[in-house]
Design an enzyme around this catalytic site. Structure first.
Site, mmCIF file in Angstrom:
data_model
loop_
_atom_site.group_PDB
_atom_site.id
_atom_site.type_symbol
_atom_site.label_atom_id
_atom_site.label_comp_id
_atom_site.label_asym_id
_atom_site.label_seq_id
_atom_site.Cartn_x
_atom_site.Cartn_y
_atom_site.Cartn_z
ATOM 1 N N THR A 166 39.145 1.548 79.986
ATOM 2 C CA THR A 166 39.253 0.743 81.204
ATOM 3 C C THR A 166 39.403 1.640 82.436
ATOM 4 O O THR A 166 39.074 1.223 83.537
ATOM 5 C CB THR A 166 40.483 -0.183 81.137
ATOM 6 O OG1 THR A 166 41.593 0.603 80.696
ATOM 7 C CG2 THR A 166 40.273 -1.335 80.177
ATOM 8 N N ASP A 167 39.905 2.866 82.237
ATOM 9 C CA ASP A 167 40.273 3.675 83.424
ATOM 10 C C ASP A 167 39.079 3.978 84.319
ATOM 11 O O ASP A 167 39.146 3.820 85.533
ATOM 12 C CB ASP A 167 41.064 4.938 83.051
ATOM 13 C CG ASP A 167 40.340 5.929 82.156
ATOM 14 O OD1 ASP A 167 39.241 5.606 81.656
ATOM 15 O OD2 ASP A 167 40.877 7.036 81.946
ATOM 16 N N GLU B 104 42.077 0.629 76.734
ATOM 17 C CA GLU B 104 41.184 1.738 76.347
ATOM 18 C C GLU B 104 39.806 1.551 76.966
ATOM 19 O O GLU B 104 39.253 0.445 76.938
ATOM 20 C CB GLU B 104 41.088 1.771 74.818
ATOM 21 C CG GLU B 104 41.036 3.164 74.247
ATOM 22 C CD GLU B 104 42.330 3.934 74.462
ATOM 23 O OE1 GLU B 104 42.389 4.720 75.432
ATOM 24 O OE2 GLU B 104 43.263 3.761 73.669
ATOM 25 N N GLY C 208 42.329 13.519 70.223
ATOM 26 C CA GLY C 208 42.485 12.363 71.110
ATOM 27 C C GLY C 208 43.896 12.194 71.632
ATOM 28 O O GLY C 208 44.270 11.106 72.073
ATOM 29 N N SER D 66 44.958 14.272 74.024
ATOM 30 C CA SER D 66 44.833 14.859 75.363
ATOM 31 C C SER D 66 45.342 16.283 75.507
ATOM 32 O O SER D 66 45.989 16.620 76.502
ATOM 33 C CB SER D 66 45.553 13.977 76.397
ATOM 34 O OG SER D 66 44.769 12.898 76.666
ATOM 35 N N GLU E 240 37.578 18.577 84.951
ATOM 36 C CA GLU E 240 36.964 18.181 83.679
ATOM 37 C C GLU E 240 35.581 17.551 83.900
ATOM 38 O O GLU E 240 34.631 17.829 83.172
ATOM 39 C CB GLU E 240 37.895 17.210 82.932
ATOM 40 C CG GLU E 240 37.314 16.785 81.604
ATOM 41 C CD GLU E 240 38.306 16.782 80.463
ATOM 42 O OE1 GLU E 240 39.467 17.168 80.652
ATOM 43 O OE2 GLU E 240 37.892 16.401 79.357
ATOM 44 N N SER F 107 45.800 32.911 74.957
ATOM 45 C CA SER F 107 46.265 31.792 74.137
ATOM 46 C C SER F 107 46.851 32.309 72.833
ATOM 47 O O SER F 107 46.183 33.039 72.088
ATOM 48 C CB SER F 107 45.088 30.859 73.830
ATOM 49 O OG SER F 107 45.406 30.071 72.693
ATOM 50 N N ASP G 139 44.526 10.195 81.436
ATOM 51 C CA ASP G 139 45.234 11.261 80.718
ATOM 52 C C ASP G 139 45.971 12.183 81.690
ATOM 53 O O ASP G 139 47.167 12.432 81.546
ATOM 54 C CB ASP G 139 44.252 12.078 79.874
ATOM 55 C CG ASP G 139 43.458 11.206 78.919
ATOM 56 O OD1 ASP G 139 43.888 10.059 78.682
ATOM 57 O OD2 ASP G 139 42.418 11.661 78.409
ATOM 58 N N GLY H 130 41.629 18.371 69.814
ATOM 59 C CA GLY H 130 40.474 17.540 69.474
ATOM 60 C C GLY H 130 40.849 16.298 68.693
ATOM 61 O O GLY H 130 40.060 15.783 67.908
#
Ligand code: GLA
Length: 387
Positions: A38-39, A36, A126, A128, A162, A70, A174, A124
């Site tokens: 780390t990317d 986590e 987490g 993704s 993003e 949507s 992600d 929202g």
């Protein structure tokens, strides 16, 4: 994706646009097992795609317009292809628009189309949902416009969308796993060069239990971007000692230990998390390959401690879920997952104990915070593609 959902999205497309859709694509959510924050430091991650997804029904419209609807927000946004701008009022639609904009900036010619989105990834939380909507949009635009985009390039374009358009300086994890995941496997990714391996993750006696704090996440973007800056700050100082370091990924734990006291304490803590988390992912990979899942779980617990104490991206709600889970029999490991500050935890549990874990976590969490957490027991899934 089940037939009821497929029928529903097709029928709605017909109702909204008065014709049948010709294309159906989906992109899953993801949960990260370990690795986590780390990317964006060029490091290692080990996520899986989960069995929840965002689906798109689409058809070209022969106009230079994108019409995006949507079902979840019951809202349509239309935009001329040559006039895409970020608009806060467009809400969710900024994600597909961001992708369309980046594709055009990169010289891809995209065609106008009508689209309907529908999904069951909690937003929202987490898991993704934003990356999933970017990836599914990108695949759809590419298909409609006859573009050839490789599975390495596609997540990079979505990440750029993003970063530049939405303003979240996220890493590549992600979008990459959502594009490239394989069922019954975890994806080990080297975020510096995007080389990856599918690692079998199909122990029939063990499940992935995701627990949602249901916490409305606040200030995540600014805190996230701040962490990223602190890591870069650390690299700048460490450069005095290691000429060749470009990212935190470039030093080992022992090299870090030698020079860490040259860093101011907050920066030192952030860097310490990243350097040791990378080492944990490499160890986790080795253990997973040997099917040593108990030891794998211990590394997950250690990762949580580090995210809480050194990287400071946990919160009391995540800690409560994690520490409750870790005490229940049959739990191999539990940690927060994703960016943090709310969102979800990921727990590996022996199947026999799933009910017990969920009951215990619900009871403790509810008595502490007065909120009922939500649980998703997930299979690992394939990455995005045609339905
Ligand atoms: C978010 C970002 C990812 C990654 C994680 C933390 O999910 O989108 O790129 O940085 O946080 O590991």
């Amino acid at each position: 994706m089940d037939n009821i959902r497929i029928k529903n999205i097709k029928n709605n497309f017909k109702k909204i646009y008065n014709r049948n859709c010709t294309l159906l694509y989906q992109a899953p959510g993801r949960v990260n097992l370990i690795g986590e924050h780390t990317d964006y430091n060029g490091g290692f991650v080990l996520p899986v795609a989960i069995d929840r997804c965002i689906a798109v029904a689409a058809k070209p419209n022969n106009e230079n317009i994108l019409r995006l609807h949507s079902l979840d927000f019951n809202n349509t946004v239309s935009c001329k292809l040559n006039n895409i701008k970020y608009d806060i009022n467009n809400g969710w639609a900024n994600y597909p628009l961001a992708v369309a904009k980046v594709l055009q900036e990169k010289g891809f010619k995209i065609k106008g189309a009508d689209l309907v989105f529908e999904g069951n990834i909690p937003q929202g939380s987490g898991l993704s949902s934003s990356a999933a909507i970017e990836v599914v949009s990108c695949i759809t635009f590419a298909s409609i416009s006859g573009l050839r985009i490789s599975k390495k390039e596609l997540p990079v374009l979505c990440q750029k969308a993003e970063n530049d358009f939405i303003g979240v300086k996220c890493g590549i994890m992600d979008q990459f796993v959502i594009t490239n995941a394989k069922k019954n496997s975890a994806l080990f990714l080297d975020c510096r060069n995007l080389k990856y391996q599918h690692i079998p993750f199909n122990n029939k006696n063990i499940s992935i239990v995701i627990a949602n704090t249901k916490l409305k996440r606040k200030l995540v973007n600014s805190a996230y971007n701040e962490r990223r800056k602190q890591c870069e700050e650390g690299v700048k100082i460490l450069k005095y000692f290691f000429k060749n370091i470009k990212m935190l990924r470039d030093i080992t734990t022992s090299q870090f230990e030698k020079y860490k006291f040259n860093l101011p304490s907050i920066i030192r803590n952030r860097c310490e998390h990243v350097v040791y988390e990378n080492e944990r992912v490499i160890n986790a990979l080795r253990l997973l390959k040997k099917n040593k899942i108990n030891e794998f779980g211990i590394l997950m617990n250690e990762s949580h401690e580090s995210l809480k104490n050194l990287y400071e991206v946990s919160c009391k709600e995540l800690d409560a879920l994690v520490y409750t889970a870790q005490k229940v029999e049959g739990v191999l490991g539990s940690r927060m997952t994703g960016a943090g500050f709310g969102g979800c935890t990921v727990t590996l549990v022996k199947n026999k104990y799933i009910d017990k874990v969920i009951k215990t976590m619900t009871k403790e969490y509810q008595s502490k915070f007065g909120i009922k957490p939500e649980f998703y027991i997930s299979q690992t899934e394939n990455g995005a593609g045609k339905i």
